[in-house]
Scaffold this active site. Structure first.
Site, PDB file in Angstrom:
ATOM      1  N   GLY A  15     -15.704  81.039  42.456  1.00  0.00           N
ATOM      2  CA  GLY A  15     -14.535  81.471  42.382  1.00  0.00           C
ATOM      3  C   GLY A  15     -13.186  80.157  41.743  1.00  0.00           C
ATOM      4  N   LYS A 273      -4.832  91.916  58.549  1.00  0.00           N
ATOM      5  CA  LYS A 273      -3.294  91.417  59.042  1.00  0.00           C
ATOM      6  C   LYS A 273      -2.365  90.894  57.643  1.00  0.00           C
ATOM      7  CE  LYS A 273      -4.429  86.863  55.619  1.00  0.00           C
ATOM      8  NZ  LYS A 273      -3.589  86.246  55.117  1.00  0.00           N
TER       9      LYS A 273
END
Length: 418
Positions: A15, A273
């Site tokens: 990535g 979160k």
């Protein structure tokens, strides 16, 4: 000098977005600083695309052939040592090498660091089957989980089961641009060394000693038998991948690492979160101020803990959410300036949907909070448990247009039972 071992670990970052490029910078600095443990070169897999050098870039020269038409991103990374699209203005170490073939990027690597949008991870891992060394070890830096009506799958476990390797997780209060700029922050790395790695002979004088045995068998799917992976031991001619050596791979003077063994807690904290941050962005967009954000954060942390203890009771630790960067600190920073918070706030201020803000502001990247909110709600709804998580449920219903953000306070307030 290889010290007590004849081989060194080769590292690949799978990535190359904003966060992927940042982690590549961090680990490349450390592979160079620890030549007895790691091969210096860090290969970074780049999903090839053509990009124009921005006029604001230090590399832009009007009229030059390079700036007259789009260029391959990988070639720009290797030429300028900078990801001009996803991490502009930050110089990457010269030992970061952009590679467009994922098979070539992971070839012979013993440490695979996964850092790409979580909706692509399964397809990528399926494509890597049979193309990695069988004793490779992984770290997932991806803040998300895969959720369905059947169960909750940690992305570290998805990677590990698909590739037949052990995979830990890295997560924390980590805004990539700040870390890339060398500003102080901390993170949490969860890595519970597999038992068979502990049984391998450890040469005398090994940095960090022998790894401790993994004592937790993470069962990630409720109601059905998890697939068991037969791991291949790390050969003894490589340095052990214990907490000490994993810390040496990620810790920098500006990026402090705390090592834990709670892979489930760290993974869930990084995923959940994002849902909390959406709610915080909405109340901030309404102009309600810091008190409102703090209230949302408090309830969000409680729901994270409840989710972890309810569905990962055998491994998830409350203190991961309340004491570690991957828990409370990540909630705080995500509800102050993270992309989920910012986009939710903009949606209120501009009268747009989250999807519209995402298209206009994120340069082709995707919010993880929205997809996680939908997946988590689908899972909770299937179990009849939406009422146990009023904040998570409220975020989903706001995204669906069923309720308004200004209803959040009433929805998360515990009901008085006479």
């Amino acid at each position: 000098m290889l010290g007590t071992h004849s081989k060194r670990h080769k590292v690949t970052v799978v990535g190359s977005g904003n966060w992927g490029s940042t982690i590549a910078k961090v680990v490349a600095e450390n592979t160079k600083a620890n030549p007895n443990l790691f091969d210096e070169t860090v290969r970074m897999w780049v999903h090839e695309e053509e990009v124009e050098i921005p006029k604001t870039s230090q590399h832009y020269k009007e009229g030059s052939e390079l700036c007259s038409k789009p260029q391959k991103l990988s070639e720009l990374v290797n030429k300028f040592h900078e990801n001009v699209k996803y991490l502009p203005g930050i110089t990457l170490p010269s030992n970061v090498v952009a590679v467009t073939s994922i098979e070539e990027a992971v070839k012979d690597s013993t440490i695979l660091i996964f850092n790409l949008p979580h909706q692509f991870i399964r397809k990528i891992c399926v494509g890597l089957q049979g193309k990695i060394v069988p004793f490779a070890r992984g770290i997932s830096c991806i803040k998300g989980v895969e959720v369905s009506e059947k169960g909750v799958t940690l992305l570290s476990e998805l990677i590990g089961q698909t590739l037949g390797i052990y995979c830990g997780a890295l997560s924390g209060a980590n805004i990539a641009s700040e870390i890339a700029a060398g500003k102080y922050s901390e993170t949490t790395v969860a890595y519970d060394p597999p038992a068979m790695d502990s049984r391998q002979p450890t040469p005398h004088g090994t940095p960090g000693g022998s790894p401790t045995s993994s004592t937790v068998d993470l069962t990630i799917t409720k109601g059905e038998q998890s697939k068991k992976v037969q791991l291949v031991p790390l050969p003894s001619d490589y340095p052990s991948l214990n907490h000490g050596n994993m810390k040496r791979l990620f810790h920098r003077h500006y990026f402090h690492v705390r090592m834990v063994s709670d892979v489930a807690g760290v993974s869930l904290g990084g995923a959940l979160k994002n849902i909390v941050a959406l709610a915080a962005g909405w109340v901030d967009g309404l102009g309600w101020g810091d008190n409102a954000k703090a209230a949302v954060m408090r309830v969000g942390i409680l729901e994270e803990v409840k989710f972890g203890k309810m569905f990962f009771a055998g491994s998830c630790k409350t203190q991961t959410f309340t004491e570690e960067s991957a828990g409370v600190a990540d909630v705080v920073t995500s509800c102050m300036g993270g992309r989920n918070f910012r986009c939710a706030k903009m949606s209120i201020e501009r009268g747009l949907t989250i999807d519209e803000v995402e298209r206009r502001e994120l340069n082709g990247q995707k919010l993880q909070g929205t997809s996680t909110a939908y997946e988590v709600n689908s899972f909770l709804k299937g179990k009849g448990l939406e009422h146990e998580f009023p904040l998570f449920t409220a975020v989903y219903n706001i995204l669906e247009g069923k309720i308004k953000p200004d209803q959040i306070p009433d929805l998360i307030e515990p009901k008085i039972v006479d």
